[in-house]
Write a protein that holds these residues in place. Structure first.
Motif, PDB file in Angstrom:
ATOM      1  N   ASP A  19      46.074  42.398  34.838  1.00 62.83           N
ATOM      2  CA  ASP A  19      46.547  41.351  35.739  1.00 62.83           C
ATOM      3  C   ASP A  19      45.705  41.291  37.006  1.00 62.83           C
ATOM      4  OD1 ASP A  19      48.511  40.595  34.010  1.00 62.83           O
ATOM      5  OD2 ASP A  19      50.140  41.590  35.083  1.00 62.83           O
ATOM      6  N   GLU A  20      45.361  42.454  37.567  1.00 62.74           N
ATOM      7  CA  GLU A  20      44.540  42.471  38.769  1.00 62.74           C
ATOM      8  C   GLU A  20      43.182  41.835  38.504  1.00 62.74           C
ATOM      9  OE1 GLU A  20      44.288  46.405  40.323  1.00 62.74           O
ATOM     10  OE2 GLU A  20      46.427  46.491  40.788  1.00 62.74           O
ATOM     11  N   THR A  21      42.605  42.139  37.359  1.00 64.67           N
ATOM     12  CA  THR A  21      41.316  41.565  36.997  1.00 64.67           C
ATOM     13  C   THR A  21      41.434  40.059  36.813  1.00 64.67           C
ATOM     14  OG1 THR A  21      40.693  43.616  35.919  1.00 64.67           O
ATOM     15  CG2 THR A  21      39.426  41.660  35.336  1.00 64.67           C
ATOM     16  N   ASN A  22      42.447  39.591  36.093  1.00 64.82           N
ATOM     17  CA  ASN A  22      42.643  38.164  35.866  1.00 64.82           C
ATOM     18  C   ASN A  22      42.932  37.428  37.161  1.00 64.82           C
ATOM     19  OD1 ASN A  22      42.264  38.534  33.140  1.00 64.82           O
ATOM     20  ND2 ASN A  22      44.442  38.575  32.655  1.00 64.82           N
ATOM     21  N   ASP A  23      43.801  37.986  37.999  1.00 65.64           N
ATOM     22  CA  ASP A  23      44.131  37.344  39.266  1.00 65.64           C
ATOM     23  C   ASP A  23      42.921  37.277  40.182  1.00 65.64           C
ATOM     24  OD1 ASP A  23      46.713  36.983  38.421  1.00 65.64           O
ATOM     25  OD2 ASP A  23      47.547  38.646  39.577  1.00 65.64           O
ATOM     26  N   GLU A  24      42.175  38.356  40.247  1.00 67.84           N
ATOM     27  CA  GLU A  24      40.988  38.383  41.112  1.00 67.84           C
ATOM     28  C   GLU A  24      39.941  37.389  40.600  1.00 67.84           C
ATOM     29  OE1 GLU A  24      38.880  38.916  44.300  1.00 67.84           O
ATOM     30  OE2 GLU A  24      40.847  39.803  44.013  1.00 67.84           O
TER      31      GLU A  24
END
Length: 130
Positions: A19-24
Motif C-alpha cells: 500500500d505504501e508503494t502504491n500510494d507513493e
C-alpha cells in the motif's frame, strides 16, 4: 488545511508495504502530471480539492476509494480519450472527477478547497516567475 493532516490508510498490516508503494507511486505520478498539465486543465482546483480530501485522515474509506480512483484515472496515461488531444483530451478525466466529487460532496470540507486554492496559487506563481 496543512498537508500534515493527509495520511495513508491501510487495510491490514500484511498489505502495508504494498500500500505504501502504491500510494507513493500515485502521489508522485499525480504531482508530476498535474505540474505538466496545469495550464491546460480547467478543473485544476477541483482536482486538487479531491486530492486533499482523498488523503485527509478524517475522510471515510469509501470516500477515499472513490476519489483515489478518480485521481488514478487522471494519472493513467491510457484512458478513454488520450490526454494529448486538444480540447477533448481531458473531457473524460473531468467527467470521472465530476462524478466522484458529486458522490462524495458532503465529505469535501472548506479546508480541502482552501488548501487546493493555496497550492494552485503557489504553483501558478512559480510558473509565472520561471
Amino acid at each position: 488545511m496543512a498537508t500534515a493532516r493527509t495520511a495513508f490508510w491501510h487495510r491490514d498490516k500484511s498489505d502495508e508495504t504494498r500500500d505504501e508503494t502504491n500510494d507513493e507511486t500515485l502521489r508522485r505520478n499525480f504531482w508530476r502530471k498535474f505540474g505538466v498539465v496545469l495550464a491546460q486543465v480547467p478543473f485544476a482546483e477541483d482536482l486538487l480539492t479531491a486530492y486533499y480530501c482523498a488523503f485527509d485522515r478524517a475522510t471515510p474509506l469509501p470516500v477515499k476509494a472513490s476519489l483515489v480512483g478518480a485521481l488514478a484515472y487522471f494519472v493513467l496515461p491510457f484512458d478513454a480519450i488520450p490526454d494529448m488531444l486538444p480540447l477533448l483530451g481531458f473531457t473524460d478525466d473531468a467527467a470521472v472527477l465530476a462524478a466522484a466529487i458529486k458522490l462524495v460532496t458532503s465529505h469535501i470540507r472548506p479546508e480541502h478547497r482552501d488548501a487546493a486554492r493555496d497550492r494552485l496559487a503557489a504553483m501558478k506563481g512559480q510558473s509565472a516567475g520561471a
